[in-house]
Design a protein around this motif. Sequence first.
Motif, mmCIF file in Angstrom:
data_model
loop_
_atom_site.group_PDB
_atom_site.id
_atom_site.type_symbol
_atom_site.label_atom_id
_atom_site.label_comp_id
_atom_site.label_asym_id
_atom_site.label_seq_id
_atom_site.Cartn_x
_atom_site.Cartn_y
_atom_site.Cartn_z
ATOM 1 N N UNK A 63 35.337 37.300 21.371
ATOM 2 C CA UNK A 63 34.685 37.133 22.664
ATOM 3 C C UNK A 63 35.629 37.502 23.800
ATOM 4 N N UNK A 64 35.073 38.025 24.860
ATOM 5 C CA UNK A 64 35.824 38.220 26.101
ATOM 6 C C UNK A 64 35.640 36.971 26.956
ATOM 7 N N UNK A 65 36.722 36.305 27.293
ATOM 8 C CA UNK A 65 36.637 35.060 28.043
ATOM 9 C C UNK A 65 36.478 35.292 29.544
ATOM 10 N N UNK A 66 36.630 36.544 29.972
ATOM 11 C CA UNK A 66 36.324 36.916 31.349
ATOM 12 C C UNK A 66 35.113 37.828 31.351
ATOM 13 N N UNK A 67 34.274 37.695 32.357
ATOM 14 C CA UNK A 67 33.149 38.608 32.506
ATOM 15 C C UNK A 67 33.691 39.983 32.896
ATOM 16 N N UNK A 68 32.892 41.051 32.733
ATOM 17 C CA UNK A 68 33.364 42.374 33.151
ATOM 18 C C UNK A 68 33.790 42.411 34.612
ATOM 19 N N UNK A 69 33.056 41.725 35.485
ATOM 20 C CA UNK A 69 33.416 41.707 36.903
ATOM 21 C C UNK A 69 34.740 40.982 37.123
ATOM 22 N N UNK A 70 34.921 39.862 36.446
ATOM 23 C CA UNK A 70 36.174 39.110 36.572
ATOM 24 C C UNK A 70 37.345 39.919 36.041
ATOM 25 N N UNK A 71 37.121 40.602 34.926
ATOM 26 C CA UNK A 71 38.198 41.388 34.339
ATOM 27 C C UNK A 71 38.616 42.533 35.252
ATOM 28 N N UNK A 72 37.640 43.138 35.939
ATOM 29 C CA UNK A 72 37.960 44.231 36.853
ATOM 30 C C UNK A 72 38.842 43.741 37.994
ATOM 31 N N UNK A 73 38.509 42.579 38.550
ATOM 32 C CA UNK A 73 39.325 42.003 39.617
ATOM 33 C C UNK A 73 40.678 41.564 39.078
ATOM 34 N N UNK A 74 40.668 40.970 37.889
ATOM 35 C CA UNK A 74 41.903 40.413 37.336
ATOM 36 C C UNK A 74 42.890 41.487 36.917
ATOM 37 N N UNK A 75 42.413 42.693 36.698
ATOM 38 C CA UNK A 75 43.322 43.802 36.392
ATOM 39 C C UNK A 75 44.310 44.001 37.536
#
Length: 225
Positions: A63-75
């Motif tokens: 599972x990805x524990x961050x949503x795609x939107x969260x992951x984009x920001x978190x990058x």
Amino acid sequence: MDEQRSTVTIPVRDAQLPADLMLPAEPVGVVLFAHGSGSSRHSPRNVAVARTLTGRGLATVLVDLLTPAEDEVDTRTAELRFDIGMLASRLAGIVDWLAAERPAGDVPIGLFGASTGAAAALVAAASRAERVGAVVSRGGRPDLAGAALAQVRTPTLLLVGGLDEEVITLNERALTELGDVGELWVVPGATHLFEEPGALDQVAEHAGAWFTTHLARTTAAPRRS
């Protein structure tokens, strides 16, 4: 062994999380994976371990524990991927989902965490002791679990590369906090990512043995009301 593969979206309190499920014909347990910072459910190392576990009759959930939107920001910010409390809360929510929805049937649940994901897995295990029957950490940072580490009552295997000296030290300290429920296994000649020939195979074999042994002693816990 015949298996079914599917991608699902798992709802937790504040997010919809994408996950890949692998289901053997007659699962004896299900293992939920928590990847480390900067990785994803497509991590080739975790996918390889998951395939070995599936071969042992264990369903797996990557599972990805961050949503795609969260992951984009978190990058750019790298804040959420190190928020162990938030990640552990989402893992605990997925454990509840597995217990309620039972995509693998009425089987016990294990957690497999890599790097920072191991800390989140340990915190989640401490909060869901009645539902999590076993934990495995690969090259993990159990120290990041903080005070929750001493509250873990679930059999926990710490796997560390023999050349990963700093992480060995951190895991040895964590072992004293875990007490009788913890066990440390050092893979000789392996570095942090277990990229050496045969190193990841050893991780998968030890993890498989740990889960099949300890989950076999666990019955699926009743649903939360």
